[in-house]
Design a protein around this motif. Structure first.
Motif, PDB file in Angstrom:
ATOM      1  N   ARG A 122      -3.923   3.322 -20.093  1.00  0.00           N
ATOM      2  CA  ARG A 122      -3.231   2.636 -19.133  1.00  0.00           C
ATOM      3  C   ARG A 122      -3.315   1.299 -18.482  1.00  0.00           C
ATOM      4  N   ARG A 123      -2.412   0.605 -18.162  1.00  0.00           N
ATOM      5  CA  ARG A 123      -2.688  -0.740 -17.674  1.00  0.00           C
ATOM      6  C   ARG A 123      -2.056  -0.752 -16.153  1.00  0.00           C
ATOM      7  N   ILE A 124      -3.188  -1.195 -15.320  1.00  0.00           N
ATOM      8  CA  ILE A 124      -2.689  -0.709 -13.846  1.00  0.00           C
ATOM      9  C   ILE A 124      -2.746  -2.154 -13.281  1.00  0.00           C
ATOM     10  N   GLY A 125      -1.676  -2.611 -12.494  1.00  0.00           N
ATOM     11  CA  GLY A 125      -1.646  -4.078 -11.930  1.00  0.00           C
ATOM     12  C   GLY A 125      -1.846  -3.869 -10.332  1.00  0.00           C
ATOM     13  N   TYR A 126      -2.497  -4.724 -10.077  1.00  0.00           N
ATOM     14  CA  TYR A 126      -3.143  -4.860  -8.607  1.00  0.00           C
ATOM     15  C   TYR A 126      -2.906  -6.288  -8.181  1.00  0.00           C
ATOM     16  N   ASN A 127      -3.178  -6.649  -6.823  1.00  0.00           N
ATOM     17  CA  ASN A 127      -3.140  -7.803  -6.379  1.00  0.00           C
ATOM     18  C   ASN A 127      -4.350  -8.148  -5.484  1.00  0.00           C
ATOM     19  N   THR A 128      -5.332  -8.890  -5.887  1.00  0.00           N
ATOM     20  CA  THR A 128      -6.441  -9.221  -5.120  1.00  0.00           C
ATOM     21  C   THR A 128      -6.442 -10.759  -4.308  1.00  0.00           C
ATOM     22  N   ASP A 129      -5.559 -11.162  -4.594  1.00  0.00           N
ATOM     23  CA  ASP A 129      -5.171 -12.708  -3.686  1.00  0.00           C
ATOM     24  C   ASP A 129      -5.110 -12.405  -2.428  1.00  0.00           C
ATOM     25  N   VAL A 130      -4.453 -11.074  -1.874  1.00  0.00           N
ATOM     26  CA  VAL A 130      -4.314 -10.823  -0.524  1.00  0.00           C
ATOM     27  C   VAL A 130      -5.833 -10.865   0.041  1.00  0.00           C
ATOM     28  N   ALA A 131      -6.529  -9.961  -0.308  1.00  0.00           N
ATOM     29  CA  ALA A 131      -7.925  -9.992   0.116  1.00  0.00           C
ATOM     30  C   ALA A 131      -8.873 -11.301   0.176  1.00  0.00           C
ATOM     31  N   GLY A 132      -8.371 -11.932  -0.958  1.00  0.00           N
ATOM     32  CA  GLY A 132      -9.063 -13.186  -1.232  1.00  0.00           C
ATOM     33  C   GLY A 132      -8.648 -14.122   0.231  1.00  0.00           C
ATOM     34  N   ILE A 133      -7.324 -14.315   0.497  1.00  0.00           N
ATOM     35  CA  ILE A 133      -6.882 -15.133   1.695  1.00  0.00           C
ATOM     36  C   ILE A 133      -7.392 -14.687   2.734  1.00  0.00           C
ATOM     37  N   VAL A 134      -7.472 -13.301   3.046  1.00  0.00           N
ATOM     38  CA  VAL A 134      -7.889 -12.883   4.289  1.00  0.00           C
ATOM     39  C   VAL A 134      -9.451 -13.040   4.464  1.00  0.00           C
ATOM     40  N   ASN A 135     -10.346 -12.986   3.528  1.00  0.00           N
ATOM     41  CA  ASN A 135     -11.718 -13.224   3.494  1.00  0.00           C
ATOM     42  C   ASN A 135     -11.879 -14.806   3.872  1.00  0.00           C
ATOM     43  N   ALA A 136     -11.227 -15.540   3.022  1.00  0.00           N
ATOM     44  CA  ALA A 136     -11.440 -17.035   3.032  1.00  0.00           C
ATOM     45  C   ALA A 136     -11.152 -17.507   4.606  1.00  0.00           C
ATOM     46  N   VAL A 137      -9.885 -17.176   5.122  1.00  0.00           N
ATOM     47  CA  VAL A 137      -9.666 -17.706   6.509  1.00  0.00           C
ATOM     48  C   VAL A 137     -10.553 -17.154   7.670  1.00  0.00           C
ATOM     49  N   GLN A 138     -10.973 -15.829   7.416  1.00  0.00           N
ATOM     50  CA  GLN A 138     -11.707 -15.008   8.413  1.00  0.00           C
ATOM     51  C   GLN A 138     -12.863 -15.662   8.694  1.00  0.00           C
ATOM     52  N   HIS A 139     -13.496 -16.132   7.434  1.00  0.00           N
ATOM     53  CA  HIS A 139     -14.913 -16.855   7.671  1.00  0.00           C
ATOM     54  C   HIS A 139     -14.715 -18.200   7.878  1.00  0.00           C
ATOM     55  N   ALA A 140     -13.661 -18.785   8.221  1.00  0.00           N
ATOM     56  CA  ALA A 140     -13.444 -19.910   8.681  1.00  0.00           C
ATOM     57  C   ALA A 140     -12.983 -20.155   9.951  1.00  0.00           C
ATOM     58  N   GLY A 141     -13.032 -18.712  10.606  1.00  0.00           N
ATOM     59  CA  GLY A 141     -12.757 -18.564  12.045  1.00  0.00           C
ATOM     60  C   GLY A 141     -11.464 -18.401  12.412  1.00  0.00           C
ATOM     61  N   VAL A 142     -10.510 -18.223  11.705  1.00  0.00           N
ATOM     62  CA  VAL A 142      -9.181 -17.871  12.109  1.00  0.00           C
ATOM     63  C   VAL A 142      -9.056 -16.932  13.461  1.00  0.00           C
ATOM     64  N   VAL A 143      -8.343 -17.261  14.385  1.00  0.00           N
ATOM     65  CA  VAL A 143      -8.298 -16.274  15.564  1.00  0.00           C
ATOM     66  C   VAL A 143      -7.171 -15.232  15.381  1.00  0.00           C
ATOM     67  N   SER A 144      -7.530 -14.113  15.878  1.00  0.00           N
ATOM     68  CA  SER A 144      -6.664 -12.936  15.934  1.00  0.00           C
ATOM     69  C   SER A 144      -5.013 -13.462  16.191  1.00  0.00           C
ATOM     70  N   ALA A 145      -4.252 -13.045  15.465  1.00  0.00           N
ATOM     71  CA  ALA A 145      -2.613 -13.080  15.848  1.00  0.00           C
ATOM     72  C   ALA A 145      -2.238 -14.969  15.764  1.00  0.00           C
ATOM     73  N   PRO A 146      -2.913 -15.369  14.861  1.00  0.00           N
ATOM     74  CA  PRO A 146      -2.582 -16.806  14.725  1.00  0.00           C
ATOM     75  C   PRO A 146      -1.288 -17.290  14.412  1.00  0.00           C
ATOM     76  N   SER A 147      -0.879 -18.396  15.025  1.00  0.00           N
ATOM     77  CA  SER A 147       0.278 -18.967  14.624  1.00  0.00           C
ATOM     78  C   SER A 147       0.122 -19.744  13.227  1.00  0.00           C
ATOM     79  N   ALA A 148       1.352 -19.497  12.349  1.00  0.00           N
ATOM     80  CA  ALA A 148       0.921 -19.655  11.069  1.00  0.00           C
ATOM     81  C   ALA A 148       1.996 -20.462  10.250  1.00  0.00           C
TER      82      ALA A 148
END
Length: 286
Positions: free
Chosen positions: A100-126
């Motif tokens: 079976r071919r199962i679809g996922y989305n790993t872009d969300v995790a990629g974005i979260v990790n990328a901006v967190q490592h850059a120091g994004v504050v909690s509850a950011p204006s976006a």
């Protein structure tokens, strides 16, 4: 039997996914042959039919313009991919004698990790630039980061269906606005995610530079070729932190390697380090 995986998209020659994945599998000692295959939206159904019963396939990385179209070509969509209607990862999962071919989305995790490592504050204006599949992932990532809302700037406010659907799906309030008014909002935001194609934000960068204001927030530009982009250079000149799309690509690829290798959490920091080295990305502390 040699196992197979690939990145699909059009055009695909610029992709750094092969370098990332090959470095990871070599470090893991897993025999996975990873290639890049040029596939258009029109060609996708035939391609997916051709690999359905072909032995050895472990997974597919999916890039533009196929992320939405892929939803109709898999047997099941899981997790946030189902909410967004955007698939960037296909895993070939054994189901008895069939696959079976199962679809996922790993872009969300990629974005979260990328901006967190850059120091994004909690509850950011976006602010998000663009309204397509990657913008949908950005909206989901902002929800995970605790953003209370987001302004989404697009070229045509009548053609932002994916961003609107993501907003409704994850429960993050967004305003869809014309791209021409983005510069001032960007300068005031804690985090800006541009999902526009390469050079797609050049005119906006010039407008931002003309404002002459500080840009103290974090900018993630998902485009990574050419680099630095015009918008990244202007942002950095304004005092802000810049995250290249290469880092987002890295972090989402880590999740794909965990799927395709079958090793899950055994894909550790040592593997991530060699992936960084393969594409010249800075090593980060995970």
């Amino acid at each position: 039997m040699t196992l197979k995986a690939a990145v699909l998209g059009h055009p695909i020659g610029h992709s750094k996914s092969p370098a990332l994945h090959r470095a990871a599998y070599a470090r893991l000692g897993v025999d996975v042959e990873y290639s890049a295959i040029d596939v258009t939206v029109a060609d996708l159904p035939a391609f997916m039919a051709s690999v359905r019963d072909e032995p050895g396939w472990r997974g597919l990385s999916v890039t533009m313009p196929l992320k939405t179209a892929m939803v109709s070509e898999v047997d099941e969509v899981r997790g946030v991919a189902g909410i967004l209607g955007v698939v960037n990862t296909v895993v070939f999962e054994a189901d008895g004698a069939s696959v079976r071919r199962i679809g996922y989305n790993t872009d969300v995790a990629g974005i979260v990790n990328a901006v967190q490592h850059a120091g994004v504050v909690s509850a950011p204006s976006a602010v998000v630039l663009g309204g397509g599949g990657t913008a949908a992932a950005a909206i989901a990532a902002l929800k995970d980061l605790g953003a209370p809302s987001a302004d989404v700037f697009v070229r045509d406010v009548g053609r932002a269906a994916e961003a609107r659907a993501a907003s409704e799906g994850v429960g993050l309030s967004v305003r869809i606005l014309p791209l021409s008014g983005a510069a001032a909002a960007m300068a005031a935001a804690d985090v800006v995610i541009t999902t526009l194609p390469p050079r797609g934000a050049d005119a906006l960068a010039d407008e931002l530079a003309a404002l002459g204001t500080r840009t103290p927030g974090v900018l993630l530009d998902v485009a990574y070729d050419p680099w630095p982009s015009r918008i990244a250079s202007v942002w950095q000149d304004g005092g802000g932190a810049v995250v290249p799309g290469l880092e987002m690509l890295l972090y989402q690829a880590v999740e794909q390697v965990r799927f395709f290798s079958g090793l899950g959490d055994r894909v550790t920091a040592e593997v991530i380090d060699v992936m960084c080295d393969a594409v010249g990305a800075p090593r980060r502390v995970f």
